[in-house]
Design a protein around this motif. Structure first.
Motif, PDB file in Angstrom:
ATOM      1  N   LYS A 177       0.830  -1.203   0.000  1.00  0.00           N
ATOM      2  CA  LYS A 177       0.000   0.000   0.000  1.00  0.00           C
ATOM      3  C   LYS A 177       0.868   1.258   0.000  1.00  0.00           C
ATOM      4  O   LYS A 177       0.600   2.201  -0.743  1.00  0.00           O
ATOM      5  N   ASP A 178       1.898   1.277   0.830  1.00  0.00           N
ATOM      6  CA  ASP A 178       2.799   2.433   0.868  1.00  0.00           C
ATOM      7  C   ASP A 178       3.504   2.629  -0.471  1.00  0.00           C
ATOM      8  O   ASP A 178       3.658   3.760  -0.941  1.00  0.00           O
ATOM      9  N   TYR A 179       3.935   1.535  -1.072  1.00  0.00           N
ATOM     10  CA  TYR A 179       4.600   1.597  -2.374  1.00  0.00           C
ATOM     11  C   TYR A 179       3.662   2.182  -3.429  1.00  0.00           C
ATOM     12  O   TYR A 179       4.039   3.095  -4.170  1.00  0.00           O
ATOM     13  N   LEU A 180       2.441   1.672  -3.494  1.00  0.00           N
ATOM     14  CA  LEU A 180       1.483   2.167  -4.486  1.00  0.00           C
ATOM     15  C   LEU A 180       1.098   3.620  -4.223  1.00  0.00           C
ATOM     16  O   LEU A 180       0.937   4.396  -5.167  1.00  0.00           O
ATOM     17  N   ALA A 181       0.955   3.988  -2.954  1.00  0.00           N
ATOM     18  CA  ALA A 181       0.626   5.376  -2.616  1.00  0.00           C
ATOM     19  C   ALA A 181       1.708   6.311  -3.136  1.00  0.00           C
ATOM     20  O   ALA A 181       1.412   7.380  -3.695  1.00  0.00           O
TER      21      ALA A 181
ATOM     22  N   LYS B  13       3.773   5.715  -5.689  1.00  0.00           N
ATOM     23  CA  LYS B  13       3.714   5.713  -7.161  1.00  0.00           C
ATOM     24  C   LYS B  13       2.594   6.630  -7.670  1.00  0.00           C
ATOM     25  O   LYS B  13       2.793   7.397  -8.607  1.00  0.00           O
ATOM     26  N   PHE B  14       1.423   6.549  -7.054  1.00  0.00           N
ATOM     27  CA  PHE B  14       0.305   7.374  -7.503  1.00  0.00           C
ATOM     28  C   PHE B  14       0.482   8.841  -7.102  1.00  0.00           C
ATOM     29  O   PHE B  14       0.054   9.740  -7.821  1.00  0.00           O
ATOM     30  N   LYS B  15       1.128   9.080  -5.964  1.00  0.00           N
ATOM     31  CA  LYS B  15       1.391  10.450  -5.533  1.00  0.00           C
ATOM     32  C   LYS B  15       2.262  11.178  -6.557  1.00  0.00           C
ATOM     33  O   LYS B  15       2.090  12.363  -6.803  1.00  0.00           O
TER      34      LYS B  15
END
Length: 84
Positions: A9-13, A15-17
């Motif tokens: 979740k932190d990784y994807l957050a 990337k999307f940020k």
């Protein structure tokens, strides 16, 4: 390199940020949990091994976003992840 299981979740957050999008607008928590489960195996001793590497996650999420759009979903859900 170890997998990102537990930190997906932190990784994807992050990337999307980078592209100015909130993670919650794209993918549900249930979908992230389903992705983590799908990318985990157990060794012969029963220890969970994560196969959640950044490139693998990127590929799965890209496929999931495309499938969600094809299905008419507004977000990637657990059902979308399981359909891949």
């Amino acid at each position: 390199i170890r997998g990102l299981n537990g930190n997906i979740k932190d990784y994807l957050a992050l990337k999307f940020k980078r592209v100015g999008v909130k993670l919650d607008d794209v993918i549900t928590d249930g979908a992230i949990k389903a992705l983590a489960k799908r990318l985990s195996d157990k060794d012969t001793r029963g220890k969970v091994i994560s196969n959640a590497y950044p490139l693998t996650i990127n590929n799965y999420v890209t496929r999931a976003m495309n499938l969600a759009a094809d299905m008419g979903e507004s977000k990637v859900t657990e059902e979308v992840i399981l359909a891949i």
